[in-house]
Design a protein around this motif. Structure first.
Motif, PDB file in Angstrom:
ATOM      1  N   VAL A  24       0.836  -1.280   0.048  1.00  0.00           N
ATOM      2  CA  VAL A  24      -0.082  -0.041   0.116  1.00  0.00           C
ATOM      3  C   VAL A  24       0.827   1.207  -0.062  1.00  0.00           C
ATOM      4  N   LEU A  25       2.141   1.012   0.766  1.00  0.00           N
ATOM      5  CA  LEU A  25       2.995   2.314   0.741  1.00  0.00           C
ATOM      6  C   LEU A  25       3.518   2.651  -0.561  1.00  0.00           C
ATOM      7  N   MET A  26       3.684   1.710  -1.505  1.00  0.00           N
ATOM      8  CA  MET A  26       3.878   1.810  -2.790  1.00  0.00           C
ATOM      9  C   MET A  26       3.085   2.959  -3.680  1.00  0.00           C
ATOM     10  N   GLY A  27       1.974   3.176  -3.068  1.00  0.00           N
ATOM     11  CA  GLY A  27       0.962   3.975  -3.824  1.00  0.00           C
ATOM     12  C   GLY A  27       1.491   5.415  -3.566  1.00  0.00           C
ATOM     13  N   ARG A  28       2.374   5.658  -2.365  1.00  0.00           N
ATOM     14  CA  ARG A  28       2.795   6.846  -1.974  1.00  0.00           C
ATOM     15  C   ARG A  28       4.226   7.056  -2.729  1.00  0.00           C
ATOM     16  N   TYR A  29       4.706   6.300  -3.322  1.00  0.00           N
ATOM     17  CA  TYR A  29       6.256   6.571  -3.875  1.00  0.00           C
ATOM     18  C   TYR A  29       6.135   7.720  -4.890  1.00  0.00           C
ATOM     19  N   GLY A  30       4.992   7.914  -5.684  1.00  0.00           N
ATOM     20  CA  GLY A  30       5.037   8.937  -6.601  1.00  0.00           C
ATOM     21  C   GLY A  30       5.157  10.332  -6.047  1.00  0.00           C
ATOM     22  N   LYS A  31       4.497  10.464  -4.809  1.00  0.00           N
ATOM     23  CA  LYS A  31       4.447  11.673  -4.024  1.00  0.00           C
ATOM     24  C   LYS A  31       5.732  11.876  -3.410  1.00  0.00           C
ATOM     25  N   VAL A  32       6.202  10.990  -2.876  1.00  0.00           N
ATOM     26  CA  VAL A  32       7.379  11.052  -2.240  1.00  0.00           C
ATOM     27  C   VAL A  32       8.773  11.445  -3.120  1.00  0.00           C
ATOM     28  N   GLY A  33       8.865  11.158  -4.189  1.00  0.00           N
ATOM     29  CA  GLY A  33       9.836  11.597  -5.231  1.00  0.00           C
ATOM     30  C   GLY A  33      11.081  10.578  -5.048  1.00  0.00           C
ATOM     31  N   LEU A  34      11.907  10.741  -5.717  1.00  0.00           N
ATOM     32  CA  LEU A  34      13.275  10.129  -5.993  1.00  0.00           C
ATOM     33  C   LEU A  34      14.258  10.357  -4.651  1.00  0.00           C
ATOM     34  N   LEU A  35      14.695   9.058  -4.287  1.00  0.00           N
ATOM     35  CA  LEU A  35      15.692   9.065  -3.350  1.00  0.00           C
ATOM     36  C   LEU A  35      15.366   9.227  -1.928  1.00  0.00           C
ATOM     37  N   ARG A  36      14.023   9.610  -1.761  1.00  0.00           N
ATOM     38  CA  ARG A  36      13.844   9.779  -0.425  1.00  0.00           C
ATOM     39  C   ARG A  36      12.391   8.484  -0.041  1.00  0.00           C
ATOM     40  N   ASN A  37      12.487   8.613   1.379  1.00  0.00           N
ATOM     41  CA  ASN A  37      11.614   7.274   1.727  1.00  0.00           C
ATOM     42  C   ASN A  37      10.373   7.928   2.216  1.00  0.00           C
TER      43      ASN A  37
END
Lengths: 292, 262
Positions: B101-114
């Protein structure tokens, strides 16, 4: 001291290869490591012929170039010719490896390289491959520095690219939909595998590199269902294998790389058998209701 | 029969898609209004999933263009969510439900950040919405088909998008899960989210969707369900490929919710 350097070399290679191998396994690309480690041979020979020396840098460049060429060819045949990945791998690496063999045999008299050395390496020579400064100070075995640097690069790569590596391995379509380039991360991973294979290669040989790439991650995969744990177990296993492998070789007076590879296989077999026994035991004590 | 909307949120214009020079979609041209639940319906091999993947930029079109919110996809990725087919991933992958489910947030988090604590609480909230909060720590290999689908849905919700594209979300899930999912989709539509669903069950299509895109390599019909989902149009989409025309008529008569086996 000799034992220490050899074990340290083995452990460095095992950890570096294992960390990358985790992602190869999860991407169902285990054989790519095999392909790259063989495909680098012509690169090494050509680099040697051009530079006339066995310096590390030209070797790395030559090997890295053919390693990446192999991954490009595999992707190309897979995408363009609709060939299955494993078939593309099989065609590509045997071809490149054979070119390397021919080059070696044609120039056999002139160059100080042979197939055995490339395939099996000689980890026992690591302690005498010293790095000596122009002033005459001995800084310890050269491969240790190279391998440590590569391990550091790989750890940084996985640390900063962790979520992208995880997502592009698990669900590439979703990754692309988020705007994460699956091709970019594929080639970054392949570049890391090439770099690792090539730098590990001259000290431990191709067979041990392949064993370390897949053996520890496959064992860890059986033991856990958590990616971070899988990476940690893989690293720990790599160190244990290196230590046990060395002492087994010492005791048997056998090839060190060979013993390390055998221990890798034994670790996998042990974990596998243990898991089977546990599953069977569970079934016997808690029988599931018959389905039909 | 193609009915366009005045203020389209999704605009597919004259789209043609081919696999190695063989066209699989021809001249697809339709629009979609905001806040609708749209079904892409058609027989097997009609190019339903292909259409969805092309809209998501996963397959390059041979010709034509797609606009979302009046702009190309690259500029508004943050507002678009995608739910791939459940079978497209390896469910033995070593991650937990919450990880997915957290993978859904990856686009918002951006590159190289967790992902951070806020992403975590959003992910847990989304799991709660699909009734899976008790499973957050579970390994995904232990889930049933319906639970897998709910996890995928939660991941899409975590993207906090405005338009959702779902590839066969009802495939291989039980009736209870199907009802739970459609209930959730209706809630989302009520909050002015737009949902596009690839679907192959004609019987439920009428009651689920308020907009229908009938596809069979070319576009047969697109528009509000009552206007375009007629016996004639369905026959046109399925005709020649199926020997079930009488059954199609049957479906049209059964306006009530159909009964199901199991």
């Amino acid at each position: 001291m000799i034992a220490f350097w050899i074990i340290l070399t083995g452990a460095l290679v095992a950890v570096t290869c294992g960390l990358l191998g985790c992602f190869l396994i999860l991407r169902k690309m285990s054989m790519v490591g095999d392909a790259i480690s063989h495909a680098v041979l012509p690169g090494i020979v050509i680099a040697f012929l051009l530079s006339g020396s066995r310096e590390t840098l030209p070797m790395l460049l030559g090997a890295g170039a053919t390693g990446l060429l192999a991954t490009f060819l595999i992707e190309y045949f897979h995408r363009r010719a609709n060939l299955q990945t494993d078939a593309a791998i099989g065609v590509t690496f045997t071809f490149l490896f054979a070119i390397g063999i021919i080059l070696i045999s044609v120039f056999a008299g002139k160059i100080d390289l042979d197939q055995d050395c490339v395939l099996y390496g000689e980890i026992a020579y690591v302690p005498i491959d010293l790095w000596v400064t122009p002033g005459g100070t001995i800084l310890g075995p050269r491969p240790i520095y190279i391998l440590s640097a590569v391990l550091l690069i790989v750890i940084l790569f996985i640390k900063f690219g962790y979520k992208e590596l995880k997502l592009t391995s698990f669900d590439p379509a979703f990754a692309s939909a988020l705007g994460i380039s699956t091709a970019l991360w594929h080639y970054l991973l392949m570049a890391a595998v090439s770099l690792t294979t090539v730098s590990s290669f001259e000290s431990v040989g191709a067979i041990l590199v392949i064993a370390f790439l897949i053996g520890p991650p496959a064992t860890a995969y059986l033991m856990t269902h958590d990616l971070k744990q899988m990476l940690a177990i893989t690293a720990a296993l790599g160190i244990v294998i290196s230590v046990v492998g060395y002492w087994m070789a010492y005791w048997l007076n056998a090839s060190i790389a060979g013993c390390m590879a055998v221990i890798t296989g034994l670790c996998f077999a042990t974990v596998f058998v243990y898991q089977r026994i546990r599953v069977t035991h569970k079934r016997l004590t808690h029988p599931e209701p018959a389905t039909d | 029969m193609i009915i366009h909307t005045q203020e389209p949120i999704l605009e597919v214009h004259d789209l043609t898609v081919s696999y190695s020079r063989k066209p699989v979609l021809w001249g697809i041209d339709f629009t979609l209004p905001s806040g609708s639940i749209a079904g892409i319906v058609g027989p097997n091999g009609a190019g339903k999933s292909t259409l969805l993947k092309t809209i998501m930029g996963l397959i390059p079109p041979s010709s034509g263009f797609i606009k979302l919110f009046g702009r190309p996809l690259e500029e508004i990725r943050q507002r678009v969510s995608y739910v791939p087919q459940r079978e497209s991933v390896d469910w033995d992958f070593p991650v937990s439900v919450l990880d997915v489910v957290l993978m859904g947030r990856y686009g918002k988090v951006g590159l190289l950040r967790n992902t951070g604590a806020r992403d975590r609480s959003i992910a847990l909230e989304c799991l709660d919405k699909v009734g899976m909060s008790a499973f957050a720590k579970r390994q995904i290999s232990q889930l049933s088909g319906g639970q897998q689908q709910r996890v995928f849905l939660a991941r899409a919700l975590a993207q906090e998008a405005d338009i959702y594209f779902m590839d066969e979300p009802f495939a291989g899930v039980d009736a209870a899960t199907e009802q739970a999912i459609i209930g959730l989709l209706r809630e989302m539509a009520a909050a002015d989210k737009t949902i596009v669903v690839v679907h192959h069950d004609l019987q439920s299509a009428r009651s689920y969707f308020d907009w229908i895109i009938l596809l069979n390599m070319h576009l047969v019909a697109a528009g509000p369900t009552e206007q375009v989902f007629t016996e004639e149009m369905v026959q046109q989409a399925y005709g020649g490929r199926l020997n079930l025309l009488s059954q199609v008529g049957d479906v049209m008569e059964k306006r009530a919710f159909p009964s199901r086996e199991n």
